[in-house]
Design a protein around this motif. Structure first.
Motif, mmCIF file in Angstrom:
data_model
loop_
_atom_site.group_PDB
_atom_site.id
_atom_site.type_symbol
_atom_site.label_atom_id
_atom_site.label_comp_id
_atom_site.label_asym_id
_atom_site.label_seq_id
_atom_site.Cartn_x
_atom_site.Cartn_y
_atom_site.Cartn_z
ATOM 1 N N PHE A 1 3.454 0.826 -10.964
ATOM 2 C CA PHE A 1 3.675 -0.115 -9.867
ATOM 3 C C PHE A 1 3.732 0.598 -8.518
ATOM 4 C CE2 PHE A 1 5.844 -3.883 -12.229
ATOM 5 C CZ PHE A 1 4.589 -4.293 -12.678
ATOM 6 N N LEU A 2 4.132 1.870 -8.552
ATOM 7 C CA LEU A 2 4.188 2.615 -7.296
ATOM 8 C C LEU A 2 2.876 3.367 -7.167
ATOM 9 C CD1 LEU A 2 7.845 3.970 -7.473
ATOM 10 C CD2 LEU A 2 6.972 2.041 -6.138
ATOM 11 N N ILE A 3 1.967 2.797 -6.384
ATOM 12 C CA ILE A 3 0.635 3.403 -6.315
ATOM 13 C C ILE A 3 0.223 3.517 -4.854
ATOM 14 C CG2 ILE A 3 0.017 2.442 -8.559
ATOM 15 C CD1 ILE A 3 -1.844 0.496 -6.965
ATOM 16 N N LYS A 4 -1.061 3.666 -4.688
ATOM 17 C CA LYS A 4 -1.645 3.742 -3.361
ATOM 18 C C LYS A 4 -2.456 2.457 -3.235
ATOM 19 C CE LYS A 4 -5.173 7.159 -2.254
ATOM 20 N NZ LYS A 4 -5.286 8.587 -2.028
ATOM 21 N N SER A 5 -2.724 2.042 -2.024
ATOM 22 C CA SER A 5 -3.453 0.782 -1.789
ATOM 23 C C SER A 5 -4.611 0.529 -2.754
ATOM 24 C CB SER A 5 -4.074 0.824 -0.401
ATOM 25 O OG SER A 5 -3.229 0.323 0.532
ATOM 26 N N THR A 6 -4.741 -0.703 -3.223
ATOM 27 C CA THR A 6 -5.986 -1.107 -3.888
ATOM 28 C C THR A 6 -6.675 -2.092 -2.958
ATOM 29 O OG1 THR A 6 -4.628 -2.692 -5.067
ATOM 30 C CG2 THR A 6 -5.498 -0.846 -6.351
ATOM 31 N N ASP B 1 -1.066 -5.043 1.477
ATOM 32 C CA ASP B 1 -0.199 -4.437 0.465
ATOM 33 C C ASP B 1 1.268 -4.611 0.801
ATOM 34 O OD1 ASP B 1 -2.128 -3.235 -1.229
ATOM 35 O OD2 ASP B 1 -2.439 -1.648 0.241
ATOM 36 N N PHE B 2 2.095 -4.720 -0.207
ATOM 37 C CA PHE B 2 3.521 -4.475 -0.043
ATOM 38 C C PHE B 2 3.714 -2.972 -0.152
ATOM 39 C CE2 PHE B 2 3.930 -8.891 -1.448
ATOM 40 C CZ PHE B 2 4.903 -9.341 -0.569
ATOM 41 N N PRO C 1 9.132 12.147 2.840
ATOM 42 C CA PRO C 1 9.453 11.422 4.069
ATOM 43 C C PRO C 1 8.198 10.960 4.796
ATOM 44 C CG PRO C 1 10.734 13.440 3.923
ATOM 45 C CD PRO C 1 9.763 13.471 2.792
ATOM 46 N N ASN C 2 8.296 9.758 5.345
ATOM 47 C CA ASN C 2 7.213 9.170 6.140
ATOM 48 C C ASN C 2 5.965 8.859 5.325
ATOM 49 O OD1 ASN C 2 9.109 9.655 8.038
ATOM 50 N ND2 ASN C 2 7.880 11.077 9.261
ATOM 51 N N GLN C 3 6.125 8.823 4.001
ATOM 52 C CA GLN C 3 5.004 8.397 3.168
ATOM 53 C C GLN C 3 5.425 7.186 2.344
ATOM 54 O OE1 GLN C 3 2.865 11.417 1.116
ATOM 55 N NE2 GLN C 3 3.084 12.884 2.769
ATOM 56 N N PHE C 4 4.422 6.423 1.983
ATOM 57 C CA PHE C 4 4.689 5.132 1.344
ATOM 58 C C PHE C 4 3.849 4.949 0.086
ATOM 59 C CE2 PHE C 4 5.757 4.877 5.729
ATOM 60 C CZ PHE C 4 6.852 4.035 5.799
ATOM 61 N N TYR C 5 4.449 4.316 -0.880
ATOM 62 C CA TYR C 5 3.663 3.798 -1.998
ATOM 63 C C TYR C 5 3.203 2.401 -1.609
ATOM 64 C CZ TYR C 5 6.368 7.155 -4.820
ATOM 65 O OH TYR C 5 6.963 8.264 -5.330
ATOM 66 N N ALA C 6 2.201 1.900 -2.322
ATOM 67 C CA ALA C 6 1.876 0.479 -2.220
ATOM 68 C C ALA C 6 2.102 -0.120 -3.599
ATOM 69 C CB ALA C 6 0.431 0.302 -1.795
ATOM 70 N N LEU C 7 2.523 -1.373 -3.627
ATOM 71 C CA LEU C 7 2.598 -2.071 -4.920
ATOM 72 C C LEU C 7 1.198 -2.589 -5.244
ATOM 73 C CD1 LEU C 7 5.898 -4.118 -4.442
ATOM 74 C CD2 LEU C 7 5.583 -1.894 -5.541
ATOM 75 N N PRO C 8 0.793 -2.535 -6.504
ATOM 76 C CA PRO C 8 -0.592 -2.878 -6.831
ATOM 77 C C PRO C 8 -0.926 -4.357 -6.586
ATOM 78 C CG PRO C 8 0.701 -2.510 -8.827
ATOM 79 C CD PRO C 8 1.565 -2.111 -7.680
ATOM 80 N N GLN C 9 -2.045 -4.573 -5.925
ATOM 81 C CA GLN C 9 -2.573 -5.942 -5.850
ATOM 82 C C GLN C 9 -3.166 -6.335 -7.195
ATOM 83 O OE1 GLN C 9 -4.930 -6.815 -2.380
ATOM 84 N NE2 GLN C 9 -3.869 -5.269 -1.176
#
Ligand code: ASP
Length: 672
Positions: free
Chosen positions: A253-258, A264-265, A273-281
């Motif tokens: 569930f913790l991924i990079k943009s699809t 994306d959420f 720090p200052n980096q984000f996962y995206a939740l899968p579409q």
């Protein structure tokens, strides 16, 4: 006792297993048919959760075995066996007692739905997941019990022991309505505050209030039944896919943009720090990687997340039945997954589907003005542009498209009804300037709202084109092609609804195939993938990628049910060069493509098999199978139109300390 293959053998502890028609006392053994023929001795550790419903095609029992493993037993109707409850709190459910049980002493447990008092008598409707049973109390029989009963309030949790007796006033609307329990022992297991709305099939609670107290709402039969239907469909889907060798593999569930086309959420990473996962579409790229990994057939009933503006009945998190297969062509996928729909409809509704029709995207647009046509009724489009232009009627002459349909038998519509239809197409959402109609009277004489421009001979030509007979009504719209098709399609659906032609329990699936690969976006002046960037063009159309990208057809398909897209997928690109070309067409620089999708393109260098797949919108599928279109009602804990969970009050601010840990600073709230 049971020999090999005879069935599962339960050593029953303090719990009770009750084969059909025969009570097994605590401490006794019971034999149930074993679905896989193995002979295992199992001890019930946690007790049974029996699941037997009148209409279910099989019951499923889950229990703890030695070492905590869990096993399932399928009990099919007609196998002459059923399972009921561990006899701690209850011997029966509130849904199962019938005249056959008269004379038995039983123990029930549940919630007080309602109490009715009469002189010297009280009746209590006791409710659980399985139904409602009437408890009766009589001063002449047991005055103390009556006094206890009169203290019961709505939603108290109680246990009642008593004898099953035949009712004098039977209630034909209740499955247990032939009997009642003459209560001998009453225990209040828990009191309850007065609920904020009545917990009955018909409730006085508004949507927002019911959502805030969703756990009370779910006690109501209509909501509960929707969740049970969802469960049955889920099981049916899994059993079908399992039979065909699909493997359920979880993806992160913790991924990079699809790039599925929505927003994306995102989730901030404390460790980075200052980096984000995206939740899968959707698990799109992962399921393709599983094909490269040789898993061959994958499925997952999986949550997907899309941060879209919530148009009516969309949920920011929703569930897909996500599937992928290797070494397949489009034909294999269509066959496999119409088989899934066939299987589920058969198991859940006992409906046998005929062949599932197929229609190209172009044909669907031409015949229904819509890429997800409702084919339960006719009213197909007929284009009239060539026939009606040049007769001096400016609305037609200036139109890119003139198109109409025959509303069979609606020739007797009143002026008022026609005005209402006109207003319908003039709404800002459709934005048409008017509606042209023609009707054919009982003598076959056509009259229209444009008699000034079209004489009887001309109108007879329309009749012929639209197959209009005496008593029919033809409705025509004119204007820009896309807008006009869309408006006429909406009008068709609206009228179909009004005429009762969209019957909820008539199921008419179809495949729409050969979608365009790309869509031109005027605003940003670039091509977008109509499905997603991993979709393969039809091999014969690949040369067009260089000359006329808009004309390239995709190996993509949607499955449509009753005017709703319930699933969509495609054959994927499995060649690195073609995938790179695709990203280029979509406006990615080679560096951007590498940064975002390098993992996939690299994988394609290590022997990617031809593959393709599909994802079904599970919430929508369930709602449609429930004869409904509102998905919220089929989700246990849905979000409202503002994307909020009003029960747990989310989203909500987080503590300053958490913000600091995440290295985040807030900007001023633009909505404050
Ligand atoms: N991932 C796609 C979607 O969510 C479905 C697919 O192509 O399999 O629409």
């Amino acid at each position: 006792m049971a020999g090999r293959g005879d069935g599962l053998h339960f050593g029953v502890g303090r719990d009770v297993v009750q084969p059909f028609g025969q009570v097994v006392a605590a401490g006794d053994d019971a034999v149930l048919p074993d679905h896989d023929g193995s002979d295992r001795n199992l001890v019930l550790v946690h007790g049974l959760d029996g699941f037997v419903e009148g209409e279910a095609h099989e019951a499923h029992v889950v229990f703890g075995g030695h070492g905590g493993e869990r096993h399932g037993v399928k009990i099919r109707p007609g196998s002459g066996r059923r399972v009921t409850f561990a006899a701690m709190f209850r011997s029966h459910t509130c849904g199962e007692l019938r005249l056959d049980h008269v004379g038995q002493t039983v123990t029930l447990a549940g919630w007080v739905q309602r109490r009715r008092d009469f002189g010297g008598m009280s009746f209590v409707d006791l409710r659980d997941r399985y139904g409602i049973t009437q408890l009766s109390f009589n001063e002449l029989v047991d005055a103390d019990r009556l006094a206890e009963a009169r203290k019961l309030q709505r939603e108290f949790v109680v246990q009642a022991v008593g004898v099953v007796v035949e009712r004098e006033n039977k209630n034909p609307n209740l499955a247990t309505g032939d009997v009642e329990i003459k209560v001998q022992q009453l225990t209040v297991l828990n009191a309850a505050a007065t609920p904020p709305f009545t917990i009955e099939d018909e409730t006085d609670g508004g949507e927002e209030l019911r959502m805030k107290y969703r756990y009370l709402d779910i006690r109501r039969a209509p909501v509960r039944n929707n969740l049970l239907l969802r469960h049955r469909i889920n099981r049916s889907v899994r059993s079908y896919l399992d039979t065909l060798g699909f493997v359920d593999v979880e993806t992160p569930f913790l991924i990079k943009s699809t790039p599925e086309g929505a927003r994306d959420f995102v989730v901030p990473s404390r460790l980075n720090p200052n980096q984000f996962y995206a939740l899968p579409q959707s698990p799109q790229t992962f399921k393709q990687l599983l094909m490269v990994a040789g898993m061959d057939r994958y499925y997952q009933v999986v949550r997907c997340f899309r941060d879209e503006d919530l148009r009516a009945d969309r949920q920011p998190e929703f569930t897909q039945i996500d599937c992928e297969m290797a070494f397949v062509e489009q034909e294999d996928i269509l066959n496999t997954f119409e088989g899934l729909v066939r299987h589920v409809l058969r198991e859940v509704h006992g409906v046998e589907l005929n062949e599932v029709p197929r229609m190209t995207y172009a044909e669907a647009m031409r015949r229904y003005g819509n890429d997800k046509p409702d084919i339960r009724f006719g009213m197909e489009f007929v284009e009239l542009t060539d026939r009606v232009q040049g007769q001096g009627f400016p609305v037609f002459d200036q139109a890119e498209l003139v198109v109409g349909f025959n509303a069979k038998g609606c020739g007797s519509f009143t002026r008022k009804q026609l005005d209402a239809l006109t207003e319908y197409v003039k709404r800002p959402q459709l934005g048409m300037s008017g509606l042209i109609w023609m009707r054919v009277d009982e003598h076959g004489i056509p009259t229209s709202s444009v008699n000034k421009f079209f004489d009887e001979t001309a109108l007879r030509g329309w009749s012929e084109a639209l197959d209009a007979e005496p008593g029919d009504l033809v409705l025509v719209l004119a204007g820009g092609a896309n807008k006009t098709r869309k408006a006429l399609s909406e009008l068709r659906l609206h009228l179909g609804q009004e005429l009762g032609l969209r019957k909820p329990f008539e199921f008419a699936p179809l495949w729409v195939v050969d979608f365009p690969l790309l869509e031109w976006d005027e605003e940003s002046g670039r091509w977008f993938a109509m499905h997603h960037p991993f979709t393969s063009p039809k091999p014969e159309d690949i040369p067009l990628l260089e000359t006329d990208p808009g004309a390239v057809r995709a190996n993509a398909y949607d499955i449509v049910l009753n005017g709703n897209e319930i699933g969509g997928g495609s054959i994927r690109i499995h060649d690195r060069a073609l995938q790179a070309r695709m990203f280029e067409l979509l406006g990615f620089s080679p560096e951007e493509a590498q940064a975002q999708f390098g993992f996939l393109m690299n994988a394609f260098e290590y022997g990617a098999p031809p593959h393709g797949g599909i994802a079904f919108g599970f919430d929508r599928l369930v709602a449609l199978m429930g004869g409904d279109e509102v998905i919220r009602d089929y989700i246990a804990f849905p979000k409202n139109n503002a994307g909020r969970d009003v029960m747990i009050d989310a989203p909500s601010p987080i503590a300053e300390a958490q913000m600091e840990e995440l290295n985040l600073l807030l900007r001023p709230n633009p909505k404050a």
